[in-house]
Motif scaffolding. Structure first.
Motif, mmCIF file in Angstrom:
data_model
loop_
_atom_site.group_PDB
_atom_site.id
_atom_site.type_symbol
_atom_site.label_atom_id
_atom_site.label_comp_id
_atom_site.label_asym_id
_atom_site.label_seq_id
_atom_site.Cartn_x
_atom_site.Cartn_y
_atom_site.Cartn_z
ATOM 1 N N THR A 532 3.378 6.177 1.590
ATOM 2 C CA THR A 532 3.409 7.591 1.211
ATOM 3 C C THR A 532 2.315 7.865 0.196
ATOM 4 O O THR A 532 2.258 7.214 -0.848
ATOM 5 N N PRO A 533 1.405 8.812 0.487
ATOM 6 C CA PRO A 533 0.297 9.049 -0.443
ATOM 7 C C PRO A 533 0.795 9.491 -1.810
ATOM 8 O O PRO A 533 1.783 10.215 -1.934
ATOM 9 N N VAL A 534 0.125 9.011 -2.830
ATOM 10 C CA VAL A 534 0.392 9.426 -4.206
ATOM 11 C C VAL A 534 -0.754 10.324 -4.641
ATOM 12 O O VAL A 534 -1.923 9.927 -4.571
ATOM 13 N N ALA A 535 -0.432 11.524 -5.069
ATOM 14 C CA ALA A 535 -1.469 12.476 -5.452
ATOM 15 C C ALA A 535 -2.206 11.998 -6.700
ATOM 16 O O ALA A 535 -1.633 11.332 -7.569
ATOM 17 N N THR A 536 -3.476 12.334 -6.786
ATOM 18 C CA THR A 536 -4.250 12.028 -7.987
ATOM 19 C C THR A 536 -3.597 12.705 -9.183
ATOM 20 O O THR A 536 -3.333 13.917 -9.141
ATOM 21 N N PRO A 537 -3.268 11.975 -10.240
ATOM 22 C CA PRO A 537 -2.592 12.583 -11.395
ATOM 23 C C PRO A 537 -3.396 13.750 -11.957
ATOM 24 O O PRO A 537 -4.635 13.742 -11.948
ATOM 25 N N TYR A 547 -10.141 5.960 -0.078
ATOM 26 C CA TYR A 547 -9.677 4.573 -0.166
ATOM 27 C C TYR A 547 -9.098 4.292 -1.557
ATOM 28 O O TYR A 547 -8.212 3.451 -1.717
ATOM 29 N N GLN A 548 -9.596 5.007 -2.589
ATOM 30 C CA GLN A 548 -9.029 4.828 -3.932
ATOM 31 C C GLN A 548 -7.642 5.447 -4.023
ATOM 32 O O GLN A 548 -6.767 4.907 -4.705
ATOM 33 N N GLU A 549 -7.423 6.568 -3.329
ATOM 34 C CA GLU A 549 -6.082 7.141 -3.285
ATOM 35 C C GLU A 549 -5.108 6.199 -2.581
ATOM 36 O O GLU A 549 -3.957 6.051 -2.992
ATOM 37 N N ARG A 550 -5.588 5.546 -1.501
ATOM 38 C CA ARG A 550 -4.730 4.566 -0.823
ATOM 39 C C ARG A 550 -4.440 3.399 -1.753
ATOM 40 O O ARG A 550 -3.324 2.868 -1.762
ATOM 41 N N LEU A 555 -0.696 0.429 -5.310
ATOM 42 C CA LEU A 555 -0.339 -0.021 -6.660
ATOM 43 C C LEU A 555 0.989 0.586 -7.096
ATOM 44 O O LEU A 555 1.839 -0.104 -7.689
ATOM 45 N N SER A 556 1.196 1.874 -6.814
ATOM 46 C CA SER A 556 2.439 2.548 -7.202
ATOM 47 C C SER A 556 3.627 1.958 -6.452
ATOM 48 O O SER A 556 4.717 1.786 -7.016
ATOM 49 N N PHE A 557 3.422 1.654 -5.151
ATOM 50 C CA PHE A 557 4.500 1.082 -4.343
ATOM 51 C C PHE A 557 4.921 -0.280 -4.891
ATOM 52 O O PHE A 557 6.113 -0.540 -5.101
ATOM 53 N N LEU A 558 3.945 -1.165 -5.134
ATOM 54 C CA LEU A 558 4.276 -2.486 -5.680
ATOM 55 C C LEU A 558 4.934 -2.359 -7.044
ATOM 56 O O LEU A 558 5.909 -3.054 -7.350
ATOM 57 N N SER A 559 4.398 -1.471 -7.887
ATOM 58 C CA SER A 559 4.960 -1.303 -9.223
ATOM 59 C C SER A 559 6.396 -0.816 -9.144
ATOM 60 O O SER A 559 7.257 -1.256 -9.920
#
Length: 1017
Positions: A532-537, A547-550, A555-559
Motif C-alpha cells: 500500500t503506497p505511503v504518501a510523502t509526508p 521508486y523512493q515512494e516505493r 520501510l514503513s511496512f517492515l517498521s
C-alpha cells in the motif's frame, strides 16, 4: 592508533606495529653504525596490552598471553634517505627528499605460536578507511595488509583441516624430532597455494633475510595447519596413561600430536629414522606429482530405469576436464597435440593412483587398456557421494550429470489467508494468522505419502522420479515423511517468515514459497512494488521519485511489523531522503521515541545538512566530539528533545553503555559495511543498543564475503538467519567454495524480504538520470619529461635486475611511482619547487580543458592520487585561469572539508575543485560539477568509478563528462590496455593496487615501462 603488521619467522607469527601518533625525531636517519631502530615502531608491551584487549574477548586475543614472546626483529623495509617509508594504513606522509630503496630496521615484536595466533587472525577488525584517520573515530589499532594476508592463510589452514587434507608427520626442524601435522596439497589446493604465494605482500617476508614468498607461505601454512589440527583434535588420540620416555616412540608420537609440547626428547635415532621415513613415504604418496595431463572420469546416467550406468575414462589437460578425450577415441587414433607419446600407459598409471582414493575403480584394472566401466545404481551413488569429490580434490577431472550435487527432494511451502480472511487483506503484524501447507516436491512434481513410503521401502540411493534422477538417502526420506505428515494448518506471519529464513533443514531444504497478497509480495522480494503506497509526508521539503515512494512504503511496512531491513540502493539513489521521509511520516500520528543514526565521521555534516534541507521540522542532535553530552542525565535530556540523534561508529563504541540505557524507536547504520565484521568491537557495540526496529543503509551489502551479509542482517534482525556457524555451513561455504546455485537461491529467498536493492543503471528504476560520457584524453610528454623518463627507467631497471625478493619488489613499485610522477610533471618528481609552465604535456592539456570548462560556465572535479601534485596544481591553475581553485586533501579537518564542499556547491562558487582521490573518492555529493577529470590513474576501475560518482548521482541534471588522462606510449597507456583487455576481471587483477606488477620478469617490465616513439609531442 597502531597499525599492526605480521611477518613469519622461526615458525611463529611475528607481530610489530607502527604508531601513527607523531613523535619527535621519528623521521630522522638512524645511528651510523649497526641496524637503526625503526623510529615509529611501538613497544612490544604496549602492543601486547592492546591486542589482549581486542578485537575480541580476552580469550580470543592470545597475543597478550604468556605464550607470546617479546623479541627484536631486523626487517628489510622500503626506505628513503630520511627514514623508513610508512605503510599506507598509517596515514603518514613519506619522508621528503632522497631516493627509495630497501634498508634494514630493528623493531620490537611479539612472536606468537601458530595455535595462539589463529584466534587473533580469525577475528581481525574490518578495514574502515573513512574512520581510520579521524582522531575521534579511529580504533585503537588496525591490521596492516600483511596481517590480513596471514588471516587468509589461517582460514586456508582451517579449511584444509576441516576437509581432512592433513597427515601426521615426524618433523626434524632442530635436534629433537617433533610430532607435527602437515597439509596435503594436491589439485585445487596446490593451485590455491600458488595463488596465495603470488599475492603475498612483500612485508610478510621482511624478516629472516631474503626468502621467496613460496617458502615463507609454506612455512606459515605448515605452522598454522599444525595449530588448527591440534585445536580440532580431541585431547588424546589414544586412551590410557601418558607414555613415558621409555615407552615406544610410536605411542609417544601419537600423544605428542595433540599435546602442547610436540617435541620427542630422548628418541633413539634409528627408531626416529624408521618412523620418519614411513610417515614421509605416506605424505609423499599423497603428494604424487600432478602432471600436465590427468585422467578424467565421466559418469553417464542411463536412459531407462533398468539400464546400467556408464563410467567413461579418458585424459584431459590438468584443470580442464571439459577437453577430455575418451580412451575409446584414443585407441581409435585420436591424438591431440597435448597428449603424451604413450597415452594409454599414462591412463593406466593414473587409474592405479585413483584406486587409492576410490577403491571401487579397481575393477577397471582387469583390462590391459581400460576405457570405462558399466556399473549398477548403487555403484554410481557411491561414486557421486564419495569418489567424485575425492578425485576432484586430488586434481583428477570429473564430469557428472547436470543434476548431480543439487537438492533432490525439496519442501515447498504455500501460505494463504486464514479462514474468513481475504486474499489481499492487510498484514498488520507478526501475529496475524495465515494458513500454511507443506509439500514434498521434485521439481514441479508433488510426492504424496504413498510415493515416499514406496521409495523408502525400495532403499535405492538413486531413483528416477517424474523423468528426473534424484539422489536419496535414509535421512532425507525420513525428513520427507515427517514433512508429509504435517501437510497443513495455521501459523502466524512471524512463523512463516522464520520458516522461509531457516530454509527447511539440511536433509530437506525449502525450495519454493508461494503466498498470497502482501505477504507473498514481501516473501518474493516485490513488496516495494505492491505494498500500500505511503504518501510523502507533508513536512518533507522536496519530491520523492516513484521508486523512493516505493522504498518508503517498504520501510514503513517492515517498521510496522517490528522488522529490520537493509536499504541497499545503489550509491546516489537517495537512501538519506527515504530515511528522513520515514522519520517524518511516523511522527504524524503522535510522539515517537527518537532514532539513533550511526555513520562514519565524514558523513555527520551531510546528515545535518540533508535533514535541514528535506526535513527541517526534525529536531537533530549530533552526539560526537569533545563537546557531546557525557553525563547520563544530560545525555538523556538532549535525546528527549531530539527526533534524530546522529553519532559516529567510534563514539557509539565509546558510549555504548550510556546509549543502550535510552529508549530508541530504531537504530540506523549508514555505510553499514562498517559493521560487516560481526566480531569487531564497533559491530558488537552497535548491536548492543536496543531499539524497536533497525535499519542498515549501504550500497555494498557484500564486499568480500557472505559473512558480511550475515553480520549486517544480524544487526537488523538478531537471530533471524540463525547462528553464524549454521549460516556458514548452510550458505557461505557452498556458495563461495562450490558456486552452489541451489544455496544461492535459498539465500536470496531467505534475505529477499529484508533487503531492498535498486541500481541507478536500471532504467525501470530511474529513467531521467543524465548520461555519463567517458573518454580518454591522450597526452604527450615534453622533451624534458622524455629525458627524465629514460633516465629513471635506465637507473631503476638496473637496480631491479641486480636485486631479488623484497628489495626487487620495492624497486619495481618505486619505479612505477617515479615514472607516473614524470608523466605528471618534472617538478612532481624532482620536488625542487621549480616553475611549472611549459614543461608538461599533461599539464598543458589540463589547462586547455579547464579553460574551456570555465568559459562555458561549468564546474569540474579534478582528481589526483598524489597530494604533492595537487598542492603544486592549485596555485598554478588559479593564476592561469584567474579563478579560485579549491583543494581538498586528507590533511583537512571535517569542518574545513564541509566549508569547501558548501562553497563549491554554491551558484557563485569556484568552478574548479582539486581533490585527493583517497580523501574525497567517497562520501561527498558534488553534483554542482558536470565534468570529472582523472589527471593520474589509480588503475582500479572501482575506485575511479566511486570518485566519478561524486558528480554522477541523483540531483545531477546534466550529462557528466569523465576524462581520464593517459600519456601516449608510456607505462600509462600499456597498463590502460591491460585493464581494458581484462575488464571483467579488473577488480581482482588490480584490487590490491599495483603490487601485481612487481612479480613480472625484468624483460616484461622493460616492455611495460619502455618509452615508445609516439610519447614526445
Amino acid at each position: 592508533m597502531l597499525v599492526v603488521h605480521g611477518v613469519w619467522v622461526d615458525g611463529r607469527l611475528g607481530l610489530w606495529a607502527e604508531d601513527t601518533a607523531p613523535r619527535p625525531g621519528e623521521s630522522g636517519p638512524g645511528p651510523a653504525e649497526g641496524t637503526p631502530a625503526h623510529p615509529f615502531a611501538a613497544a612490544a608491551p604496549a602492543l601486547a596490552a592492546l591486542l589482549a584487549a581486542g578485537p575480541g574477548s580476552a580469550e580470543t586475543a592470545p597475543a597478550g598471553s604468556p605464550s607470546a614472546q617479546e623479541a627484536g626483529l631486523t626487517l628489510l623495509l622500503p626506505s628513503s634517505a630520511r627514514g623508513p617509508i610508512p605503510s599506507p594504513e598509517s596515514g603518514r606522509a613519506a619522508p621528503a627528499g632522497g631516493g627509495t630503496g630497501i634498508s634494514s630496521w630493528r623493531v620490537p615484536a611479539l612472536l606468537v605460536p601458530p595455535a595462539a595466533a589463529l584466534p587473533l587472525l580469525g577475528s581481525l577488525p574490518p578495514y574502515d578507511p573513512v574512520s581510520l584517520f579521524d582522531p575521534d573515530d579511529a580504533p585503537a589499532w588496525t591490521p596492516g595488509l600483511s596481517l590480513r594476508y596471514f588471516a587468509v592463510v589461517g582460514e586456508h589452514a582451517r579449511a584444509l583441516v576441516r576437509r581432512g587434507r592433513v597427515l601426521p608427520q615426524l618433523a626434524r626442524t632442530g635436534e629433537v624430532p617433533e610430532a607435527r601435522w602437515r597439509p596435503v596439497l594436491t589439485g585445487s589446493d596446490a593451485a590455491a597455494l600458488r595463488g596465495l604465494a603470488a599475492a603475498m605482500p612483500p612485508v610478510c617476508r621482511a624478516a629472516g633475510g631474503e626468502r621467496p614468498s613460496a617458502r615463507v607461505l609454506r612455512e606459515a601454512l605448515d605452522g598454522l595447519v599444525d595449530g588448527a589440527a591440534r585445536s580440532a583434535m580431541p585431547d588424546r588420540l589414544i586412551a590410557g596413561n601418558r607414555p613415558g620416555l621409555r615407552s615406544a616412540l610410536t605411542d609417544r608420537w601419537l600423544h605428542a600430536l595433540t599435546a602442547e609440547d610436540p617435541s620427542l626428547p630422548s628418541a633413539r635415532p634409528a627408531e626416529a629414522t624408521t618412523l620418519g621415513e614411513a610417515l614421509g613415504a605416506w605424505l609423499a604418496a599423497a603428494h604424487e606429482l600432478d602432471g600436465p595431463v590427468r585422467a578424467c572420469f565421466r559418469l553417464a546416467e542411463p536412459a531407462g530405469d533398468d539400464d546400467p550406468w556408464e563410467v567413461e575414462f579418458g585424459l584431459s589437460p590438468a584443470g580442464e576436464p571439459g577437453r577430455m578425450v575418451p580412451a575409446a577415441r584414443i585407441l581409435a587414433g585420436e591424438r591431440p597435440p597435448w597428449l603424451p607419446e604413450s597415452p594409454m600407459e599414462l591412463l593406466r598409471t593414473e587409474l592405479e593412483r585413483a584406486v587409492r582414493l576410490h577403491p571401487d575403480l579397481h575393477l577397471a584394472l582387469r583390462a590391459a587398456e581400460p576405457t570405462g566401466l558399466t556399473v549398477e545404481t548403487a555403484w554410481a551413488f557411491s561414486f557421486l557421494r564419495g569418489g567424485a569429490p575425492a578425485l576432484r580434490a586430488a586434481g583428477y577431472g570429473v564430469l557428472l550429470p547436470a543434476w548431480a550435487g543439487r537438492a533432490g527432494l525439496g519442501l515447498r511451502m504455500t501460505a494463504g489467508p486464514a479462514a474468513g480472511g481475504t486474499r489481499n487483506g492487510p498484514v498488520t503484524g507478526l501475529d496475524d494468522r495465515v494458513t500454511v501447507r507443506f509439500d514434498v516436491v521434485v521439481g514441479d512434481h508433488v510426492l504424496d505419502e504413498e510415493e515416499l513410503a514406496a521409495l523408502a521401502g525400495r532403499r535405492i540411493p538413486l531413483a528416477r522420479i517424474a523423468g528426473r534422477w534424484v539422489e536419496l538417502d535414509d535421512a532425507q526420506l525420513k525428513a520427507a515423511l515427517r514433512a508429509a505428515g504435517r501437510r497443513g494448518g495455521e501459523a502466524s506471519v512471524g512463523e512463516v517468515i522464520r520458516e522461509v529464513v531457516e530454509g527447511g533443514d539440511e536433509e530437506l531444504p525449502l525450495v519454493g514459497v508461494e503466498a498470497d497478497g502482501l505477504l507473498g509480495d514481501l516473501l518474493s522480494g516485490e513488496a516495494d512494488h505492491r505494498l500500500t503506497p505511503v504518501a510523502t509526508p507533508s513536512g518533507f521539503r522536496g519530491t520523492l521519485r516513484p521508486y523512493q515512494e516505493r522504498g518508503l512504503s517498504w520501510l514503513s511496512f517492515l517498521s510496522g511489523l517490528g522488522l529490520g531491513g537493509v536499504l541497499a540502493d545503489d550509491m546516489g539513489l537517495g537512501k538519506t531522503a527515504q530515511t528522513l521521509s520515514l522519520l517524518l511520516g511516523e511522527r504524524t500520528g503522535g510522539p515517537v521515541p527518537p532514532t539513533l543514526l550511526v555513520c562514519p565521521m565524514s558523513l555527520v555534516g551531510n546528515w545535518q545538512k540533508e535533514a535541514a534541507r528535506f526535513a527541517p521540522s526534525l529536531r537533530v542532535y549530533v552526539h560526537h566530539g569533545g563537546t557531546r553530552r557525557r553525563g547520563e542525565a544530560e545525555l538523556a535530556a538532549a535525546v528527549r528533545e531530539a527526533d534524530l540523534v546522529v553519532t559516529t561508529y567510534g563514539t557509539a563504541l565509546r558510549d555504548a553503555p550510556a546509549l543502550a540505557r535510552l529508549e530508541w524507536e530504531r537504530v540506523v547504520c549508514d555505510e553499514a559495511q562498517a559493521i560487516k565484521n560481526s566480531t569487531a568491537l564497533q559491530s558488537r557495540a552497535v548491536r548492543s543498543i536496543p531499539a524497536r526496529t533497525r535499519l542498515a543503509l549501504t550500497g555494498t551489502p557484500v564486499e568480500n564475503h557472505l559473512a558480511e551479509l550475515w553480520s549486517i542482517m544480524e544487526f537488523c534482525n538478531p537471530g533471524l538467519l540463525g547462528p553464524a556457524k549454521r549460516f556458514r555451513r548452510r550458505y557461505q561455504e557452498p556458495i563461495e567454495a562450490r558456486g552452489d546455485e541451489e544455496a544461492a537461491r535459498a539465500l536470496r529467498r531467505a534475505t529477499g524480504p529484508f533487503v531492498l536493492r535498486r541500481l541507478k543503471t536500471d532504467r525501470s528504476i530511474i529513467s531521467d538520470l543524465p548520461e555519463k560520457l567517458e573518454m580518454k584524453v591522450w597526452c604527450t610528454l615534453t622533451p624534458e619529461q622524455a629525458e627524465l623518463y629514460r633516465a629513471v627507467l635506465n637507473d631503476m631497471l638496473g637496480r631491479i635486475d641486480r636485486t631479488e625478493g623484497v628489495e626487487r619488489r620495492g624497486n619495481v613499485l618505486a619505479t612505477m611511482t617515479r615514472l607516473k610522477q614524470v608523466c605528471n610533471h618534472p617538478a612532481h618528481l624532482l620536488g625542487d619547487g621549480s616553475p611549472l609552465a611549459g614543461r608538461s604535456g599533461k599539464l598543458a592539456r589540463l589547462e586547455e580543458i579547464a579553460a574551456e570548462i570555465v568559459e562555458e560556465g561549468d564546474k569540474a572535479l579534478v582528481f589526483t592520487q598524489y597530494t604533492a601534485f595537487g598542492s603544486l596544481l592549485r596555485p598554478y591553475l588559479a593564476a592561469r585561469l584567474d579563478r579560485p581553485v579549491l583543494w581538498l586533501h586528507g590533511g583537512l579537518s571535517r569542518t574545513r572539508r564541509d566549508e569547501l564542499v558548501e562553497r563549491f556547491s554554491g551558484a557563485e562558487g569556484p568552478m574548479l575543485f582539486l581533490l585527493s582521490l583517497k580523501a574525497a573518492g567517497t562520501g561527498l555529493n558534488l553534483t554542482a560539477a558536470n565534468h570529472v577529470i582523472h589527471v593520474d590513474r589509480w588503475w582500479n576501475p572501482a575506485v575511479e568509478d566511486q570518485a566519478t560518482d561524486r558528480a554522477f548521482r541523483i540531483g545531477q541534471r546534466r550529462n557528466v563528462q569523465v576524462r581520464k588522462f593517459v600519456c601516449v606510449d608510456t607505462l600509462e597507456e600499456r597498463i590502460d590496455e591491460m585493464i581494458e583487455r581484462k575488464k571483467a576481471l579488473a577488480e581482482s587483477v588490480v584490487g590490491t593496487g599495483e603490487d601485481w606488477i612487481a612479480d613480472l620478469s625484468t624483460e616484461r617490465l622493460r616492455e611495460l615501462f619502455a618509452l615508445g616513439p609516439g610519447a614526445v609531442g
